[in-house]
Design an enzyme around this catalytic site. Sequence first.
Site, PDB file in Angstrom:
ATOM      1  N   LYS A   1      68.628  21.142  41.636  1.00  0.00           N
ATOM      2  CA  LYS A   1      70.006  21.100  41.149  1.00  0.00           C
ATOM      3  C   LYS A   1      70.105  21.944  39.880  1.00  0.00           C
ATOM      4  CE  LYS A   1      70.862  17.776  44.187  1.00  0.00           C
ATOM      5  NZ  LYS A   1      71.571  18.067  45.444  1.00  0.00           N
TER       6      LYS A   1
ATOM      7  N   SER B   1      72.937  21.923  49.263  1.00  0.00           N
ATOM      8  CA  SER B   1      73.567  21.438  48.041  1.00  0.00           C
ATOM      9  C   SER B   1      73.645  22.469  46.926  1.00  0.00           C
ATOM     10  CB  SER B   1      72.834  20.189  47.528  1.00  0.00           C
ATOM     11  OG  SER B   1      71.549  20.526  47.048  1.00  0.00           O
TER      12      SER B   1
END
Length: 218
Positions: free
Chosen positions: A105, A25
């Site tokens: 993230k 990700s």
Amino acid sequence: MLVALVLSFCLQTFVGRQWYVPSESMEPTLIGCEGCTGDRIVTQKISYFTGDPKPGDVIVFKGPTESWGLEPMQKVRSDNTIIRGIQEGLSFVGLQPPNENNLVKRVIAVGEQTIQCRPETGVTVNDKKIVEPYLADTAKEFAKQDACWQKPFGPITVPDGNVFVMGDNRMFSADSRFHMEDRLQGTIPKADIRGKVVAVIYPFSRWQTVRAINPQQG
């Protein structure tokens, strides 16, 4: 040995610790995939003791609500009761990862900022289009056809003390966009942030510092 364990506990609790990147990700910034050698990263906590996360920071955080998943992203505990107890003890001194759903993230918006994505404008913060040079090439190419990567959202105003996060590999990241129906609207409270990523330390061929690139500054 006792002194070493106490020092390790203090370092892991108040300074920083090592983590494993389990998914793709955050590519190309951080490498991770099933069956490959994922990056080992180091986070520091000191800057968040005296300040708040800023746009562009890459952070490790615990999934704050049930929508982020109840199980850790990687199996970190044995099914054997005795071994599991030892692992739990070692986690307190940083020799085992914590038994929680930790993710990594990038911070896109912070408290009291309004973020949204519309096909005609792309991602904007306080009505200003952001610029993201760190995105994966696939995400950049797809954005030419669909500026929201098939996931328009918002507008939402991030609560004070929280952050809104997205993965650099936008097409393969179940980030804040996918949790906007929960009680926090996909945002992450500062209390659930485990640290700011500062470097990749393994594999050695990938050793590098990790930069905080502010998408709101163009």
